[in-house]
Scaffold this active site. Structure first.
Site, short mmCIF file in Angstrom:
data_model
loop_
_atom_site.label_atom_id
_atom_site.label_comp_id
_atom_site.label_asym_id
_atom_site.label_seq_id
_atom_site.Cartn_x
_atom_site.Cartn_y
_atom_site.Cartn_z
N GLU A 158 0.79 -1.09 -0.20
CA GLU A 158 0.05 0.01 -0.12
C GLU A 158 0.84 1.21 -0.15
O GLU A 158 1.22 1.66 0.85
CB GLU A 158 -0.92 0.15 1.23
CG GLU A 158 -1.92 1.31 1.33
CD GLU A 158 -2.60 1.37 2.37
OE1 GLU A 158 -2.95 0.48 3.26
OE2 GLU A 158 -3.82 2.17 2.47
N LYS A 200 -2.51 -2.08 -3.25
CA LYS A 200 -3.54 -1.23 -2.70
C LYS A 200 -3.09 0.19 -2.83
O LYS A 200 -2.38 0.82 -1.75
CB LYS A 200 -3.57 -1.61 -1.15
CG LYS A 200 -4.77 -0.77 -0.17
CD LYS A 200 -5.18 -1.20 0.93
CE LYS A 200 -6.09 -0.32 1.63
NZ LYS A 200 -6.74 -0.71 2.78
N GLY A 238 -9.12 6.64 1.16
CA GLY A 238 -8.43 7.89 1.33
C GLY A 238 -8.90 9.14 2.09
O GLY A 238 -8.53 10.13 1.55
N GLY A 239 -10.28 9.13 2.25
CA GLY A 239 -10.93 10.38 2.47
C GLY A 239 -12.00 10.53 1.55
O GLY A 239 -12.81 11.73 1.79
N ARG A 289 -12.47 3.75 5.45
CA ARG A 289 -13.58 4.78 5.89
C ARG A 289 -14.82 4.78 4.70
O ARG A 289 -15.97 4.71 5.49
CB ARG A 289 -13.09 6.22 5.84
CG ARG A 289 -12.32 6.82 6.95
CD ARG A 289 -11.50 7.84 6.81
NE ARG A 289 -10.29 7.49 5.88
CZ ARG A 289 -9.17 8.10 5.53
NH1 ARG A 289 -9.40 9.39 5.92
NH2 ARG A 289 -8.15 7.91 4.80
P1 13P Z 1 -9.18 4.10 3.89
O1 13P Z 1 -10.06 3.50 2.87
O2 13P Z 1 -10.06 4.82 5.01
O3 13P Z 1 -8.27 5.15 3.26
O4 13P Z 1 -8.51 3.16 4.47
C1 13P Z 1 -7.99 2.27 4.03
C2 13P Z 1 -6.80 1.84 4.74
O5 13P Z 1 -6.63 0.59 5.03
C3 13P Z 1 -5.63 2.62 4.88
O6 13P Z 1 -4.31 2.15 5.51
#
Ligand code: 13P
Length: 344
Positions: free
Chosen positions: A182, A224, A267-268, A299
């Site tokens: 990621e 990711k 990511g928000g 999120r």
């Molecule tokens: P978000 O989808 O909220 O960005 O979280 C994914 C995640 O695992 C961040 O490391």
């Protein structure tokens, strides 16, 4: 040490299963501080009991496995039990959801690089992975963070993070866990879509170069990444189609077709935008998407349920319905059949 045939087979089977049948991942691996921050915003007490109750609400939601292939846990949760005494790991596996775990130790300031971060957690990682494997976890996650700003990201930051991701991925594969790789470019800032494109291209190119150098088997990873989007404070926001086209073009130039799946972070982005953009990408012709295009949302999948739950037992069923709704939306987005909400 080269990977043996058994591990190669296991890694590629697990990686494929994580992105099979139009399903995706539920990221529920918030660290103590991230989870507590989200609770604090809603006035939910920031306690061990509350984190446990919240996560029990998530994993016991009816129908979760219809659209979720795997769930990423935080170390705390991976060691906890539900009220009925089953562990979270057993509960997920019992529903056919593959359990995984966040193994990075979070970010710290990168020395001599003002405003930039590096992810820690390589020390003793081999031993921790052995323990996680014995606990029944099948895949892992490591997040590198890249910030866009004046004169950043620097090459030094991109290379340090890509190198750490590749070392983590190699260790995971050696132990038989599928690494979720990621590299996240944050959405904060006023930059436009083009700048996010340029940075994403540079970061992914560097990450795959490092994965190659460390001998990581691409068939046994899941990428990711962020989508290619303008900064949250950019006055010109992009349409759903512009995001889908920019993201796919960038990925076609940087992500080898041997990678079985790309599972986007949110990511928000709002829940609806994240689903709509994923949907638009999956509507593009197959030749534009040699990998499965999936989700690993935190999120964008949890937020509506978290707000409804709000720390109260009496809200559990309603919160689970909201979670299930997002699961179904993202399942649809995987096949290009998501209908914009409000327009149904
Ligand atoms: P978000 O989808 O909220 O960005 O979280 C994914 C995640 O695992 C961040 O490391």
């Amino acid at each position: 040490m080269a990977l043996n045939e058994t591990i190669i087979h296991e890694l590629s089977t697990t990686a494929k299963a994580l992105v099979a049948h139009n399903k995706g991942l539920l990221a529920m691996d918030e660290s103590y501080s991230t989870c507590n921050k989200r609770f604090a915003k809603l006035g939910i007490p920031q306690t061990n009991e509350m984190r446990l109750a919240y996560r029990e609400m998530l994993v016991t939601a009816e129908g979760l496995n219809e659209g979720i292939s795997g769930a990423i846990l935080f170390d705390e949760t991976a060691r906890q039990n539900l009220q009925d005494g089953t562990s979270f790991i057993e509960a997920l596996a019992g529903k056919g959801i593959i359990p995984g775990i966040k193994v990075d130790a979070g970010t710290v300031a990168l020395a001599l690089h003002s405003g930039e971060k590096i992810t820690e957690g390589l020390d003793n990682l081999r031993e921790r992975l052995k323990e996680y494997l014995a606990m029944g976890l099948k895949f892992a996650k490591w997040r590198g963070v890249i910030t866009i700003g004046d004169n950043i990201p620097t090459k030094g930051c991109i290379e340090a993070n890509a190198h750490a991701l590749a070392r983590y991925a190699a260790l995971c594969q050696e132990e038989g866990l599928v690494p979720i790789v990621e590299p996240e470019i944050l959405m904060d800032g006023e930059h436009g879509l083009e700048r996010c494109y340029e940075v994403t291209e540079q970061v992914l190119h560097t990450v795959f170069n490092q994965l190659y150098k460390q001998g990581v088997m691409l068939e046994g990873i899941i990428l990711k990444p962020n989508m290619v989007v303008p900064g949250l404070a950019c006055p010109i926001q992009a349409s759903v189609d512009e995001v889908a086209d920019a993201t796919l073009e960038c990925f076609l130039r940087t992500v080898p077709a041997a990678v079985p799946g790309i599972a986007f972070l949110s990511g928000g982005q709002s829940s609806e935008l994240a689903s709509a953009r994923l949907n638009a990408m999956n509507l593009r012709e197959k030749s534009r998407r040699p990998w499965e295009l999936s989700f690993s949302f935190g999120r964008a999948i949890q937020q509506p349920a978290l707000e409804i739950w709000n720390g109260r037992d009496e809200n559990v069923l309603k919160a689970q319905e909201a979670l299930y709704h997002r699961v179904v939306c993202n399942l649809a987005a995987r096949s290009g059949t998501y209908k914009e909400e409000g327009k149904k």
